[in-house]
Design an enzyme around this catalytic site. Structure first.
Site, PDB file in Angstrom:
ATOM      1  N   VAL A 112       0.834  -1.208   0.000  1.00 17.18           N
ATOM      2  CA  VAL A 112       0.000   0.000   0.000  1.00 17.18           C
ATOM      3  C   VAL A 112       0.867   1.256   0.000  1.00 17.18           C
ATOM      4  O   VAL A 112       0.559   2.234  -0.689  1.00 17.18           O
ATOM      5  CB  VAL A 112      -0.960   0.003   1.199  1.00 17.18           C
ATOM      6  CG1 VAL A 112      -1.840   1.259   1.189  1.00 17.18           C
ATOM      7  CG2 VAL A 112      -1.831  -1.244   1.184  1.00 17.18           C
ATOM      8  N   ARG A 148      11.883  -0.557   7.704  1.00 16.95           N
ATOM      9  CA  ARG A 148      12.835  -1.418   8.403  1.00 16.95           C
ATOM     10  C   ARG A 148      14.158  -1.519   7.648  1.00 16.95           C
ATOM     11  O   ARG A 148      15.215  -1.586   8.251  1.00 16.95           O
ATOM     12  CB  ARG A 148      12.249  -2.835   8.552  1.00 16.95           C
ATOM     13  CG  ARG A 148      11.065  -2.937   9.493  1.00 16.95           C
ATOM     14  CD  ARG A 148      10.797  -4.399   9.814  1.00 16.95           C
ATOM     15  NE  ARG A 148       9.574  -4.584  10.564  1.00 16.95           N
ATOM     16  CZ  ARG A 148       8.420  -4.962  10.030  1.00 16.95           C
ATOM     17  NH1 ARG A 148       8.344  -5.190   8.725  1.00 16.95           N
ATOM     18  NH2 ARG A 148       7.345  -5.125  10.773  1.00 16.95           N
ATOM     19  N   LYS A 169      -6.223  -1.908  10.444  1.00 13.81           N
ATOM     20  CA  LYS A 169      -7.515  -2.264  11.029  1.00 13.81           C
ATOM     21  C   LYS A 169      -7.390  -3.039  12.341  1.00 13.81           C
ATOM     22  O   LYS A 169      -8.226  -2.895  13.229  1.00 13.81           O
ATOM     23  CB  LYS A 169      -8.372  -3.034  10.021  1.00 13.81           C
ATOM     24  CG  LYS A 169      -7.979  -4.461   9.710  1.00 13.81           C
ATOM     25  CD  LYS A 169      -6.849  -4.604   8.734  1.00 13.81           C
ATOM     26  CE  LYS A 169      -7.201  -4.158   7.346  1.00 13.81           C
ATOM     27  NZ  LYS A 169      -6.108  -4.421   6.365  1.00 13.81           N
ATOM     28  N   GLY A 213     -10.977  -1.472   1.384  1.00 19.16           N
ATOM     29  CA  GLY A 213     -10.182  -0.953   0.277  1.00 19.16           C
ATOM     30  C   GLY A 213     -10.703   0.338  -0.301  1.00 19.16           C
ATOM     31  O   GLY A 213     -10.766   1.367   0.367  1.00 19.16           O
ATOM     32  N   GLY A 258      -0.151 -10.265  -4.599  1.00 18.22           N
ATOM     33  CA  GLY A 258      -0.040  -9.314  -3.497  1.00 18.22           C
ATOM     34  C   GLY A 258      -1.339  -9.043  -2.773  1.00 18.22           C
ATOM     35  O   GLY A 258      -1.485  -8.008  -2.117  1.00 18.22           O
ATOM     36  N   GLU A 276      -2.397 -10.740   3.227  1.00 23.23           N
ATOM     37  CA  GLU A 276      -1.632 -10.106   4.296  1.00 23.23           C
ATOM     38  C   GLU A 276      -0.321 -10.873   4.478  1.00 23.23           C
ATOM     39  O   GLU A 276      -0.174 -12.012   4.028  1.00 23.23           O
ATOM     40  CB  GLU A 276      -2.426 -10.135   5.607  1.00 23.23           C
ATOM     41  CG  GLU A 276      -3.720  -9.362   5.594  1.00 23.23           C
ATOM     42  CD  GLU A 276      -3.528  -7.873   5.792  1.00 23.23           C
ATOM     43  OE1 GLU A 276      -2.397  -7.449   6.113  1.00 23.23           O
ATOM     44  OE2 GLU A 276      -4.508  -7.126   5.626  1.00 23.23           O
ATOM     45  N   ASP A 317      -9.083 -10.565   9.602  1.00 27.64           N
ATOM     46  CA  ASP A 317      -9.083  -9.288   8.882  1.00 27.64           C
ATOM     47  C   ASP A 317     -10.516  -8.755   8.752  1.00 27.64           C
ATOM     48  O   ASP A 317     -10.782  -7.579   8.983  1.00 27.64           O
ATOM     49  CB  ASP A 317      -8.444  -9.485   7.504  1.00 27.64           C
ATOM     50  CG  ASP A 317      -8.441  -8.225   6.670  1.00 27.64           C
ATOM     51  OD1 ASP A 317      -7.576  -7.357   6.892  1.00 27.64           O
ATOM     52  OD2 ASP A 317      -9.310  -8.089   5.779  1.00 27.64           O
ATOM     53  N   LYS A 357     -12.342  -5.223  10.554  1.00 29.04           N
ATOM     54  CA  LYS A 357     -13.106  -4.263   9.763  1.00 29.04           C
ATOM     55  C   LYS A 357     -14.544  -4.173  10.268  1.00 29.04           C
ATOM     56  O   LYS A 357     -15.131  -3.080  10.320  1.00 29.04           O
ATOM     57  CB  LYS A 357     -13.089  -4.682   8.293  1.00 29.04           C
ATOM     58  CG  LYS A 357     -11.710  -4.609   7.647  1.00 29.04           C
ATOM     59  CD  LYS A 357     -11.713  -5.219   6.262  1.00 29.04           C
ATOM     60  CE  LYS A 357     -10.324  -5.188   5.641  1.00 29.04           C
ATOM     61  NZ  LYS A 357     -10.269  -5.884   4.333  1.00 29.04           N
ATOM     62  N   GLY A 384      -5.111  -5.286  -2.700  1.00 29.00           N
ATOM     63  CA  GLY A 384      -4.116  -4.760  -3.622  1.00 29.00           C
ATOM     64  C   GLY A 384      -3.696  -3.347  -3.261  1.00 29.00           C
ATOM     65  O   GLY A 384      -4.412  -2.620  -2.575  1.00 29.00           O
TER      66      GLY A 384
END
Length: 401
Positions: free
Chosen positions: A18, A42, A101, A130, A183, A186, A197, A201, A299
């Protein structure tokens, strides 16, 4: 931040799917006058090669202490670190956009209070569904109606996998591998497949839809990890599709029921034809009936477009008002006391005893599989959730229509 012609300098945390999507999006809309001033990651060397013109750092304070930065965008997958970044930003009165989230679902009451104390905006439409602006719609468009339910496909990754299985005949493993390559998953795929997930949400959406915060640990959550060919065959024989659904619904007696689990969806439902990485959310109200919102839910680019929308909203001094939390009509109370029909594919008779069926209307046993259809209580399912997973039992809600 009312001067929308001024160049806004952004401090970004995270440069994954993202974060890179936002970077690419900003390159396409230079007229937006938005600049990534510093990026905390990182591994500086890895990302510096991807975007040599950006300033990368591993030190969060280099971003937070930069006096030129106007707002913070947090897009990392570590919920604890995200919490520290967001709270510190708000205490410094730096507006924040976040997509985390899990962090939000566990800390919303505290974060709402901190926003109000510091009079600083925290926006997170990117955290739920999204590219679909569900949160802002619940906040603004549906704020004056009697809300009944929010229901839908909240995880594009699991929906992509189920679509490939049902529409293209892929195996579970093949669809999972393709979702990872594109992609959509997660970094920890169990967040998508086991329903977590979707749960995070759902907690966020329920607060904006009904004004009630429910700790995620209180909500029954079960995913598609243990789904097999027998379950897919059952769905096809019944002319249904399996979808992983999150549901928050206010009952006629004023309770709020919530859950995340697979559903056997019939053709006459909006979300039956919601495929691939798309999310589909049905918002139901007492007077307007049902509204269906659909859009890409997985995505980098779909989610980063929601991030960009939140950034633009902050530029115009927008913030969530949490109107429903202050409803004059009283708020519904959360409850797991609900009986409903389910399909259960099990292994031993002891599994059925565990589920404590109220009644069984259909039963099938063969050498390959065994299943029942009957009514169970949501509170029972919540109490035995971990044991269901350990026994590799598959369970799906089986509504009448």
């Amino acid at each position: 931040m009312t001067n929308h012609k001024k160049t806004i300098k952004i401090g970004l945390f995270g440069f994954g799917t993202v974060g890179r999507g936002l970077y690419q999006l900003l390159q396409r809309v230079p007229e937006a006058n938005l600049v990534l001033s510093r990026v905390c990651v990182r591994d500086v060397a890895r990302h510096q090669a991807e975007a040599p013109e950006l300033i990368f750092t591993t030190d969060p304070l280099e971003v937070l202490d930069d006096p030129d930065i106007d707002l913070i965008v947090e897009l990392i997958d570590d919920a604890d670190a995200a919490y520290r970044i967001v709270t510190e930003s708000l205490r410094r009165q730096l507006p924040v956009v976040t997509g985390n989230k899990k962090m939000l679902a566990h800390h919303l009451p505290e974060l709402i209070k901190l926003q109000q104390e510091m009079q600083t905006a925290l926006l997170y439409d990117a955290s739920a569904c999204g590219s679909i602006p569900v949160i802002r719609n619940l906040e603004e468009y549906y704020d004056n109606d009697l809300q009944i339910s929010v229901k839908g496909i909240l995880n594009g990754s699991s929906n992509f996998i189920l679509s490939k299985i049902f529409n293209e005949g892929m195996s579970h493993a093949e669809a999972l591998r393709l979702a990872r390559e594109l992609g959509f998953l997660e970094s920890d795929p169990t967040l998508d497949l086991d329903g977590w997930d979707s749960l995070f949400k759902l907690v966020i959406l329920a607060l904006h839809a009904f004004g009630v915060y429910v700790n995620p640990e209180r909500v029954f959550t079960y995913g598609i990890t243990h789904m097999n060919d027998s379950d897919i065959l059952f769905a096809r024989e019944k002319e249904r599709r399996i979808k992983l659904i999150g549901l928050a619904e206010k009952t006629p007696d004023g309770r709020l029921v919530m859950g995340v689990m697979p559903h056997l969806i019939s053709r006459n439902k909006y979300i039956y034809s919601c495929e691939d990485e798309f999310n589909g959310v049905v918002i139901k109200g007492l007077f307007y009936g049902k509204q269906f919102l659909v859009g890409r839910g997985a995505g980098g680019h779909p989610t980063s477009s929601a991030v960009l929308s939140d950034i633009s909203a902050i530029r115009y001094d927008y913030f969530y008002r949490y109107k429903r939390m202050h409803s004059q009509g009283g708020l519904p109370e959360f409850s797991n006391d609900l009986s409903f029909r389910v399909y259960v594919r099990y292994n031993t008779e002891a599994d059925l005893e565990l589920l404590k069926f109220e009644d069984i209307t259909e039963r099938y046993i063969s050498e390959e599989t065994r299943y029942v259809v009957g009514r169970v209580n949501l509170a029972t399912l919540h109490a035995i959730r971990n044991e269901l997973a350990e026994r590799k039992i598959f369970i799906a809600a089986y509504p009448a229509d």
